[in-house]
Design a protein around this motif. Structure first.
Motif, short mmCIF file in Angstrom:
data_model
loop_
_atom_site.label_atom_id
_atom_site.label_comp_id
_atom_site.label_asym_id
_atom_site.label_seq_id
_atom_site.Cartn_x
_atom_site.Cartn_y
_atom_site.Cartn_z
N ASN A 17 48.48 40.87 39.97
CA ASN A 17 48.92 39.87 40.96
C ASN A 17 47.81 39.61 41.98
N TYR A 18 47.17 40.69 42.47
CA TYR A 18 46.12 40.48 43.48
C TYR A 18 44.93 39.75 42.87
N THR A 19 44.63 40.07 41.61
CA THR A 19 43.49 39.43 40.95
C THR A 19 43.69 37.91 40.85
N LEU A 58 34.39 48.63 50.32
CA LEU A 58 35.57 49.51 50.19
C LEU A 58 36.68 49.03 51.10
N PRO A 59 37.76 48.49 50.61
CA PRO A 59 38.14 48.39 49.21
C PRO A 59 37.56 47.13 48.56
N CYS A 60 37.19 47.29 47.30
CA CYS A 60 36.59 46.14 46.60
C CYS A 60 37.64 45.28 45.90
N GLY A 63 36.81 42.82 43.02
CA GLY A 63 35.38 42.50 43.15
C GLY A 63 35.13 41.11 43.71
N ARG A 64 36.09 40.59 44.47
CA ARG A 64 36.01 39.23 45.00
C ARG A 64 34.73 39.00 45.81
N LEU A 65 34.31 40.01 46.58
CA LEU A 65 33.20 39.79 47.51
C LEU A 65 31.87 40.31 46.99
N GLY A 79 34.13 50.35 45.75
CA GLY A 79 35.10 51.45 45.82
C GLY A 79 36.50 50.94 46.09
N ASP A 80 37.48 51.65 45.59
CA ASP A 80 38.88 51.30 45.85
C ASP A 80 39.73 52.51 45.52
N TRP A 81 40.98 52.51 46.02
CA TRP A 81 41.88 53.59 45.64
C TRP A 81 42.61 53.25 44.33
N SER A 125 34.45 46.38 54.72
CA SER A 125 35.84 46.76 54.43
C SER A 125 36.76 45.61 54.84
N VAL A 126 37.23 44.87 53.84
CA VAL A 126 37.97 43.62 54.11
C VAL A 126 39.43 43.75 53.68
N ARG A 127 40.32 43.36 54.59
CA ARG A 127 41.76 43.25 54.31
C ARG A 127 42.42 44.58 53.95
#
Ligand SMILES: C[S@@+](CC[C@H](N)C(=O)[O-])C[C@H]1O[C@@H](n2cnc3c(N)ncnc32)[C@H](O)[C@@H]1O
Length: 224
Positions: A17-19, A58-60, A63-65, A79-81, A125-127
Motif C-alpha cells: 500500500n505504501y509503495t 532512515l526510514p527509506c 526507496g522513494r528518496l 535503512g528501515d524497520w 529521516s522523512v515521515r
C-alpha cells in the motif's frame, strides 16, 4: 513507536500500500512532486556548502528518496524497520544503473541504530517522527539522528505550532478528537544545542494544508 502503525508497514499488504501511495491519487502525486522539489532544494543547498560522501536514509520505505540523494551523495545506505519494504526497495534497484543504486541496506529502528557516533555526513529521516506515539521517544529519536551524524541531519516532524495542529488542538479540546504526535521547535533547538548542532533551516511542507515541517541541522564547526 506506535505498535499498530509499525505492524502495518511491516506487513506485506501495508508495504504494498505504501509503495503505491504516491501513484494512486493525483493529489498524492502533486504532494510527492512538491515534497521532492523542496527536499531537492534543501539537499542541493547542503551539497553546495559541504562535501557529502556518505548518507543514511532512515526510514527509506520503498526507496522513494534514494534517486534524489544519489544526485548529491556517492554512498547512500538505505535503512528501515520493515522487511517487506526493504525487499521492495532492493528489488526496484535491479533495473537501475549501478551508480544510482543504494550502497547497502540495513534493518534498523531509528530509535536505536547500530551506528557509531558521527558515522554519516548526512542523516535523512522523512515521515517517521509523527508516527512515534510517545513524546519521550520522539525526543530520543531526534537525539539518535544527531548522534550518528558527523555533519548534517534533515528530518520531518509534525509541528505543534502549525495551523493544522492548532486547529486540531481546538477540536481536541472541544470534541475530544485524538491529538497529533507533534514536536515543538523549542524542543528541537534544545536537543540541537545540547548535542553541538544548530538549526540551519526549517521549512513547512505547506503553511495551510500540512503540519509537516522539514528541518535541517548542522553540526557546529569546531565542536565534537
Ligand atoms: C511514511 S513511511 C516514510 C518512508 C520514506 N521516508 C518516505 O518518505 O517515503 C514510514 C516508514 O517508517 C518505517 N518505520 C516505522 N517505524 C520505524 C522505526 N522505528 N525505525 C525505522 N523505520 C521505521 C516504516 O516501515 C515506513 O517505511
Amino acid at each position: 513507536m506506535d505498535e499498530e502503525i509499525l505492524k502495518h508497514y511491516n506487513s506485506e499488504q501495508g508495504a504494498q500500500n505504501y509503495t503505491r501511495k504516491f501513484e494512486k491519487k493525483w493529489t498524492e502525486r502533486v504532494n510527492n512532486r512538491h515534497e521532492q522539489r523542496l527536499l531537492k532544494g534543501l539537499i542541493g543547498g547542503i551539497a553546495e556548502r559541504s562535501s557529502l560522501e556518505t548518507a543514511l536514509d532512515l526510514p527509506c520505505g520503498y526507496g522513494r528518496l534514494l534517486p534524489l540523494l544519489k544526485q548529491h551523495v556517492p554512498r547512500v545506505i538505505e535503512g528501515d524497520w520493515s522487511l517487506p519494504l526493504l525487499r521492495i526497495a532492493r528489488e526496484a534497484q535491479k533495473s537501475v544503473p549501478t551508480q544510482n543504486r543504494a550502497d547497502g541496506y540495513v534493518r534498523a529502528t531509528a530509535l536505536a541504530t547500530p551506528f557509531a557516533d558521527g558515522t554519516f555526513d548526512l542523516v535523512l529521516s522523512v515521515r517517521l517522527c509523527h508516527h512515534i506515539r510517545d513524546h519521550s521517544e520522539r525526543l530520543a529519536y531526534v537525539r539518535e539522528l544527531l548522534r550518528i551524524s558527523g555533519q548534517w541531519v534533515v528530518f520531518t516532524y509534525f509541528d505543534y505550532h502549525s495551523l493544522k495542529n492548532l486547529l486540531r488542538e481546538a477540536r481536541r479540546k472541544l470534541f475530544g478528537v485524538k491529538p497529533k504526535w507533534t514536536l515543538k521547535a523549542s524542543e528541537i533547538n534544545k536537543i540541537a544545542r545540547e548535542m553541538g548542532f544548530a538549526v540551519d533551516r526549517s521549512v513547512p511542507l505547506s503553511r495551510l494544508f500540512s503540519g509537516h515541517r522539514y528541518i535541517v541541522l548542522r553540526k557546529n564547526p569546531g565542536r565534537g
